[in-house]
Design a protein around this motif. Sequence first.
Motif, PDB file in Angstrom:
ATOM      1  N   TYR A  26      43.474  45.783  44.005  1.00 14.87           N
ATOM      2  CA  TYR A  26      42.397  45.861  43.013  1.00 14.87           C
ATOM      3  C   TYR A  26      42.003  44.470  42.538  1.00 14.87           C
ATOM      4  CZ  TYR A  26      44.717  50.386  42.438  1.00 14.87           C
ATOM      5  OH  TYR A  26      45.314  51.591  42.667  1.00 14.87           O
ATOM      6  N   GLN A  27      40.760  44.358  42.086  1.00 16.07           N
ATOM      7  CA  GLN A  27      40.365  43.180  41.325  1.00 16.07           C
ATOM      8  C   GLN A  27      40.914  43.414  39.929  1.00 16.07           C
ATOM      9  OE1 GLN A  27      36.295  42.055  41.589  1.00 16.07           O
ATOM     10  NE2 GLN A  27      36.409  40.768  39.779  1.00 16.07           N
ATOM     11  N   SER A  28      41.681  42.483  39.423  1.00 13.71           N
ATOM     12  CA  SER A  28      42.390  42.666  38.168  1.00 13.71           C
ATOM     13  C   SER A  28      41.475  42.533  36.954  1.00 13.71           C
ATOM     14  CB  SER A  28      43.506  41.625  38.066  1.00 13.71           C
ATOM     15  OG  SER A  28      44.176  41.728  36.837  1.00 13.71           O
ATOM     16  N   ASP A  29      41.899  43.146  35.852  1.00 13.16           N
ATOM     17  CA  ASP A  29      41.239  42.923  34.566  1.00 13.16           C
ATOM     18  C   ASP A  29      41.532  41.513  34.065  1.00 13.16           C
ATOM     19  OD1 ASP A  29      40.161  45.456  34.536  1.00 13.16           O
ATOM     20  OD2 ASP A  29      41.803  46.315  33.361  1.00 13.16           O
ATOM     21  N   TRP A  31      41.053  38.012  34.516  1.00 15.86           N
ATOM     22  CA  TRP A  31      39.988  37.337  35.235  1.00 15.86           C
ATOM     23  C   TRP A  31      40.541  36.371  36.284  1.00 15.86           C
ATOM     24  CZ3 TRP A  31      37.805  32.462  35.924  1.00 15.86           C
ATOM     25  CH2 TRP A  31      36.523  32.481  36.451  1.00 15.86           C
ATOM     26  N   GLU A  35      45.174  42.284  42.009  1.00 12.44           N
ATOM     27  CA  GLU A  35      46.376  43.081  41.765  1.00 12.44           C
ATOM     28  C   GLU A  35      46.814  43.751  43.058  1.00 12.44           C
ATOM     29  OE1 GLU A  35      46.470  45.930  38.519  1.00 12.44           O
ATOM     30  OE2 GLU A  35      44.965  44.734  37.455  1.00 12.44           O
ATOM     31  N   TYR A  67      50.214  39.917  40.585  1.00 16.03           N
ATOM     32  CA  TYR A  67      48.907  39.332  40.324  1.00 16.03           C
ATOM     33  C   TYR A  67      48.811  38.026  41.116  1.00 16.03           C
ATOM     34  CZ  TYR A  67      48.798  42.610  36.443  1.00 16.03           C
ATOM     35  OH  TYR A  67      48.816  43.756  35.695  1.00 16.03           O
TER      36      TYR A  67
END
Length: 106
Positions: A26-29, A31, A35, A67
């Motif tokens: 996933y693209q992490s929260d 910034w 992930e 991360y």
Amino acid sequence: MEKDAIYRIKFLNQDEVYEVYAKHLYQSDLWGFLEIEEFVFGSQTQMVVDPSEEKLKQQFEDVERSYIPMQSVIRIDEVKHEGVAKITPARGTNVAAFPGVPPKHK
């Protein structure tokens, strides 16, 4: 019944290229981070043991989620099945870490 996707992720970590396999990406929260969840390693029934894969297994043994900075990612592939996770030296490549701004000390 469709099989779950598996991703091969190559990234730089301290002058080495890590190649790992995971089920979720996933693209992490956070910034600028990627992930990675549910790492996949080779079968325990294999007769030949790869030392770099064993090192990666130990390093990510209790990790639920990792991360990885986006600038460290070299390549992401969706593959049909997992391969051998490995660590290789980054020498001889023309990939370099993005330079950061050093913090100012008061």
